[in-house]
Scaffold this motif. Structure first.
Motif, PDB file in Angstrom:
ATOM      1  N   ASP A  91     -11.069   0.723   8.340  1.00  0.00           N
ATOM      2  CA  ASP A  91     -11.298   0.389   7.015  1.00  0.00           C
ATOM      3  C   ASP A  91     -10.461   0.041   6.215  1.00  0.00           C
ATOM      4  O   ASP A  91     -10.060  -1.162   5.336  1.00  0.00           O
ATOM      5  CB  ASP A  91     -11.837   1.755   6.344  1.00  0.00           C
ATOM      6  CG  ASP A  91     -13.109   2.026   6.596  1.00  0.00           C
ATOM      7  OD1 ASP A  91     -13.896   1.138   6.794  1.00  0.00           O
ATOM      8  OD2 ASP A  91     -13.572   3.286   6.369  1.00  0.00           O
ATOM      9  N   ARG A 110      -9.647  -3.666   7.069  1.00  0.00           N
ATOM     10  CA  ARG A 110     -10.448  -4.297   6.496  1.00  0.00           C
ATOM     11  C   ARG A 110     -10.099  -4.854   5.208  1.00  0.00           C
ATOM     12  O   ARG A 110     -10.327  -5.772   4.473  1.00  0.00           O
ATOM     13  CB  ARG A 110     -11.910  -3.523   6.304  1.00  0.00           C
ATOM     14  CG  ARG A 110     -13.172  -4.376   6.576  1.00  0.00           C
ATOM     15  CD  ARG A 110     -14.425  -3.627   6.846  1.00  0.00           C
ATOM     16  NE  ARG A 110     -14.736  -3.481   7.888  1.00  0.00           N
ATOM     17  CZ  ARG A 110     -15.106  -2.062   8.912  1.00  0.00           C
ATOM     18  NH1 ARG A 110     -14.991  -1.242   7.945  1.00  0.00           N
ATOM     19  NH2 ARG A 110     -15.463  -2.272  10.050  1.00  0.00           N
ATOM     20  N   ARG A 111      -9.619  -3.517   4.234  1.00  0.00           N
ATOM     21  CA  ARG A 111      -9.126  -3.902   2.784  1.00  0.00           C
ATOM     22  C   ARG A 111      -7.849  -4.692   3.001  1.00  0.00           C
ATOM     23  O   ARG A 111      -7.621  -5.474   1.955  1.00  0.00           O
ATOM     24  CB  ARG A 111      -8.459  -2.355   2.673  1.00  0.00           C
ATOM     25  CG  ARG A 111      -9.496  -1.761   1.714  1.00  0.00           C
ATOM     26  CD  ARG A 111      -8.737  -0.611   1.091  1.00  0.00           C
ATOM     27  NE  ARG A 111      -8.093   0.267   1.746  1.00  0.00           N
ATOM     28  CZ  ARG A 111      -8.737   1.361   2.421  1.00  0.00           C
ATOM     29  NH1 ARG A 111     -10.134   1.543   2.494  1.00  0.00           N
ATOM     30  NH2 ARG A 111      -7.950   1.975   3.174  1.00  0.00           N
ATOM     31  N   ALA A 137      -9.458  -8.299   3.202  1.00  0.00           N
ATOM     32  CA  ALA A 137      -9.758  -8.604   1.845  1.00  0.00           C
ATOM     33  C   ALA A 137      -8.545  -9.125   0.909  1.00  0.00           C
ATOM     34  O   ALA A 137      -8.935 -10.172   0.254  1.00  0.00           O
ATOM     35  CB  ALA A 137     -10.850  -7.533   1.298  1.00  0.00           C
ATOM     36  N   ASP A 138      -7.768  -8.454   1.096  1.00  0.00           N
ATOM     37  CA  ASP A 138      -6.424  -8.750   0.240  1.00  0.00           C
ATOM     38  C   ASP A 138      -6.097 -10.004   0.644  1.00  0.00           C
ATOM     39  O   ASP A 138      -5.699 -11.029  -0.128  1.00  0.00           O
ATOM     40  CB  ASP A 138      -5.451  -7.545   0.488  1.00  0.00           C
ATOM     41  CG  ASP A 138      -4.715  -7.150  -0.849  1.00  0.00           C
ATOM     42  OD1 ASP A 138      -5.144  -7.866  -1.848  1.00  0.00           O
ATOM     43  OD2 ASP A 138      -3.866  -6.152  -0.741  1.00  0.00           O
ATOM     44  N   ALA A 194      -9.615  -6.305  -5.133  1.00  0.00           N
ATOM     45  CA  ALA A 194      -9.870  -5.098  -4.287  1.00  0.00           C
ATOM     46  C   ALA A 194     -10.817  -4.215  -4.961  1.00  0.00           C
ATOM     47  O   ALA A 194     -11.201  -4.211  -6.017  1.00  0.00           O
ATOM     48  CB  ALA A 194      -8.318  -4.361  -4.748  1.00  0.00           C
ATOM     49  N   ALA A 195     -11.544  -3.607  -4.100  1.00  0.00           N
ATOM     50  CA  ALA A 195     -12.900  -2.636  -4.395  1.00  0.00           C
ATOM     51  C   ALA A 195     -12.257  -1.427  -5.014  1.00  0.00           C
ATOM     52  O   ALA A 195     -11.343  -0.890  -5.002  1.00  0.00           O
ATOM     53  CB  ALA A 195     -13.517  -2.271  -3.082  1.00  0.00           C
ATOM     54  N   GLN A 225       0.842  -1.288   0.042  1.00  0.00           N
ATOM     55  CA  GLN A 225      -0.084   0.055   0.088  1.00  0.00           C
ATOM     56  C   GLN A 225       0.711   1.090   0.027  1.00  0.00           C
ATOM     57  O   GLN A 225       1.867   1.063   0.545  1.00  0.00           O
ATOM     58  CB  GLN A 225      -0.799  -0.003   1.343  1.00  0.00           C
ATOM     59  CG  GLN A 225      -1.711  -1.183   1.518  1.00  0.00           C
ATOM     60  CD  GLN A 225      -2.725  -1.423   0.516  1.00  0.00           C
ATOM     61  OE1 GLN A 225      -3.391  -0.432   0.173  1.00  0.00           O
ATOM     62  NE2 GLN A 225      -3.136  -2.700   0.280  1.00  0.00           N
TER      63      GLN A 225
END
Lengths: 381, 331
Positions: free
Chosen positions: A366, A369-370, A373-374, A380-381, A358
């Motif tokens: 948040d 959370r990302r 998900a990763d 990725a959203a 990143q």
């Protein structure tokens, strides 16, 4: 390129759904604390009653979860989606306080006071090698046995000694069973000068050295301190064994965290081998901060050649700079892949999952959370 | 001839958050100081054998051995200090106990080594810092110092103050006697102008924050803070105006497409947008580094920058880093 054996992918969701204890280890600076927090948050939002435990003194976990402080009590993290029936608690182990609690639990009240006031106790109690980690493991056992949680996630300190708890019982036993402790304990037991009579002639040299090194005035303090140790580690072996068994029991998983760099992967290899030696269940390796390029059609070499074409005429400095950047990124990606491949060749069968680098640090839910998900391989959203 | 910012320093302790490259910087600093004919001892205290890996030699024993020759004829010696070796040294120096003699063997059998080296790391830090101090003050037969400088690849930032200050804490336990004297002697060296504690950081939030915290802790413990070494610095590749635009999400995509076409590439939409997003990543990263640099500026300590190495660190790059440190005045 030679064909390589495919590397199994670490299924994060299956791991956090199935485990009862998850231990994260790895060297410093690889995003271990963030990984532990992200895993715990994801588990909570998937419906598991989760607690994340850290012994990191930097309080970074607290920061990333919006908690102003962490102490020996689990605290509820707010802002977590609890609609699936789970929740997230976080706690940080305060070493000094944990030790004091043990003294108060195991020593008689009058003795406990003397121990807590002992200068050696105050100077050393929070820094025994392996005991930090061991305490965390014991705390882990308590949390797990409380029945309040489906999943306990542990973030270990960023050193090799993170696994010291595996052999801390044995090392402390060597010491507690050794004769040195008996000699040092003698003054506390016999009191004052009598101590010289207690030790046999064979130890004259030894006691001479000890007396010379520490000086008579200090001896009493040392002796009392050692007595305190014995109090603290009374029943130590049984409890250590119980914790050790808990870690080997079905439901425990270890996750090793690394970055795609030589040193971090070397440490990861050490952890993987160490866990295998102890027959501890390894879920897999998380590689953080991975750089990849989505532009597969443009090789680094072609990119540099194109940049040079532009630089020769001085036109479009933007495009030439972007092409240079792309080439650097591809080279970095290739280097990282080579490092990871080397690890996987040496440790075939260890499942791996990568997390993209990143641009900035993660410091809110948040962001966690990302990362979660990763980790789980969601786009990725 | 370069002029060092720390002309009086003979003990350089290098610390940094994990992953910032402190071992590499410590090795480069040792080479930089040795350049031009000095004798430098590079030591590590954490049992990781990082120095041996860096200089591509076999694991170092508890023995000072030459690992590199600096430009202009200086020598870098290396020593991996371990607590057990330091304890044997200590007993030998102060009590004339031979490591293989009966008293030492008895101590070992009794678990004294276990206690001093693994059970209580506070004690092992006393032994490690004691050995470092011994190397700093050691004299040759003619009375000149055995080493012109000692560079320590120290524990990480979060642990460095406790590590260096351990003798002060232990000294507080004994009012008089040998422990007190030894502690006082160690602290006298560590707190003097002979010592400089350098902090290695990356321009990322966590390492910068730990550096700020570390400097505050060292200062509070009266330990002399040296310089801040910013490692793995990225050159801003994009032209300044484009960098600002990219960070704000307004990269001139049309100009990029035109440029790619001019360079003989087919600027289809997928390629252009993927390259643009790489440029935005870079711009965000550069902006983050700029903010980190600002925070570090508040420390008002001399600061030194080393570039991001796109290849793995080898001996050649160590020499290059050493030269950069010299040019900037750290050595």
């Amino acid at each position: 390129m030679n064909a390589t054996v495919p590397v199994p992918v670490l299924d994060i969701d299956a791991t956090i759904d199935g485990a009862r204890i998850l231990v994260c280890c790895g060297s410093g600076g690889v995003g271990k604390t963030t990984t532990a927090a992200a895993l715990a948050l994801r588990a909570a939002e998937r419906g598991r009653r989760t607690v994340v435990l850290t012994i990191d003194p930097a309080r970074r976990l607290a920061q990333s979860m919006g908690l102003s402080e962490l102490d020996n009590t689990p605290r509820r993290v707010t802002g977590v989606d609890e609609s699936a029936g789970g929740f997230l608690d976080a706690m940080m182990l305060d070493m000094k306080r944990t030790f004091d609690e043990i003294v108060l639990t195991h020593a008689e009240p009058s003795k406990a006071e003397a121990i807590l006031a002992n200068p050696f106790y105050q100077a050393l109690s929070s820094s025994f090698a392996g005991t930090q980690e061991y305490m965390a493991m014991e705390k882990l056992g308590q949390l797990q046995a409380s029945g309040d949680y489906d999943l306990v996630v542990v973030d270990t300190p960023p050193t090799r000694s993170a696994l010291d708890f595996l052999d801390a019982p044995q090392r402390l036993t060597t010491f507690l069973d050794g004769r040195m402790i008996k000699v040092l304990m003698a003054p506390a037991k016999a009191g004052g000068k009598a101590y010289l009579k207690v030790v046999s002639a064979g130890f004259n040299v030894f006691t001479g050295v000890i007396a010379k090194i520490v000086g008579a005035s200090v001896l009493q303090d040392v002796s009392q301190f050692i007595a305190a140790l014995e109090t603290m580690f009374g029943g130590f072996r049984e409890r250590a064994q119980a914790t050790y068994d808990l870690l080997k029991a079905p439901g425990t998983s270890f996750i090793v965290v690394a970055a795609p760099e030589r040193d971090a992967l070397r440490e990861a290899a050490y952890f993987v081998e160490r866990l295998a030696e102890e027959r501890m269940p390894l879920a897999g390796l998380v590689v953080n901060r991975v750089h990849r390029s989505e532009v597969t059609s443009l090789t680094a070499e072609r990119s540099v050649a194109a940049a040079q074409t532009l630089e020769a005429t001085g036109s479009s400095p933007l495009a030439s700079a972007v092409l240079r950047l792309h080439a650097d990124r591809v080279w970095l990606a290739v280097r990282e892949q080579r490092m990871e491949a080397r690890f996987s060749t040496a440790h075939p069968g260890v499942p791996v999952v990568e997390v993209a680098a990143q641009p900035g640090d993660v410091h809110d839910l948040d962001g966690l959370r990302r990362v979660g998900a990763d980790l789980a391989g969601e786009a990725a959203a | 001839m370069w002029v060092s910012d720390f002309p009086g320093a003979r003990l350089h302790v290098v610390t940094g958050k994990g992953g910032t490259g402190k071992t590499t910087v410590a090795a480069a600093l040792a080479l930089a100081i040795a350049a031009g004919g000095k004798r430098v001892l590079l030591t590590e205290v954490e049992g990781r054998q990082g120095i041996a890996q860096l200089f591509d030699t076999a694991p170092l024993p508890y023995e000072e051995r030459k690992v590199a020759v600096a430009p202009g004829g200086g020598d870098v010696y290396a020593l991996a200090i371990d607590p057990e070796g330091a304890l044997l040294d200590y007993l030998h120096m102060f009590y004339r106990l031979s490591p293989s003699g009966i008293p030492a063997r008895t101590l070992r059998r009794m678990g004294a080594f276990e206690f001093a080296t693994t059970v209580a790391p506070g004690l092992s830090d006393v032994l490690l810092t004691g050995k470092v101090k011994e190397a700093v003050i050691r004299k040759q037969k003619d009375g000149t110092p055995a080493y012109d400088a000692v560079v320590v690849d120290g524990p990480p930032t979060g642990r460095i103050t406790r590590f260096l200050n351990i003798s002060h804490e232990m000294g507080g336990l004994a009012k008089v006697g040998p422990i007190k004297n030894q502690s006082d002697n160690v602290m006298a060296v560590l707190r003097s102008a002979q010592t400089a504690v350098h902090l290695v950081t990356l321009l990322e939030e966590m390492p910068v924050q730990e550096t700020l915290d570390g400097v505050a802790e060292l200062t509070a413990a009266q330990l002399p803070v040296g310089g801040v070494i910013v490692n793995a610095v990225r050159e801003p590749v994009l032209p300044a105006a484009d960098l600002a635009a990219a960070e704000a999400g307004r990269l001139d995509v049309a100009a990029l497409a035109a440029g790619l076409k001019e360079a003989g590439l087919e600027p289809d939409e997928a390629l252009v947008s993927a390259l643009a997003s790489e440029a935005v990543d870079h711009a965000q990263r550069v902006a983050l580094e700029e903010r980190g640099r600002d925070s570090l500026g508040a420390l008002q300590r001399p600061s030194y920058e080393l570039p991001l190495l796109t290849q793995a660190v080898d001996l050649g790059s160590l020499y290059r880093l050493a030269e950069l440190l010299r040019e900037q005045g750290l050595a």
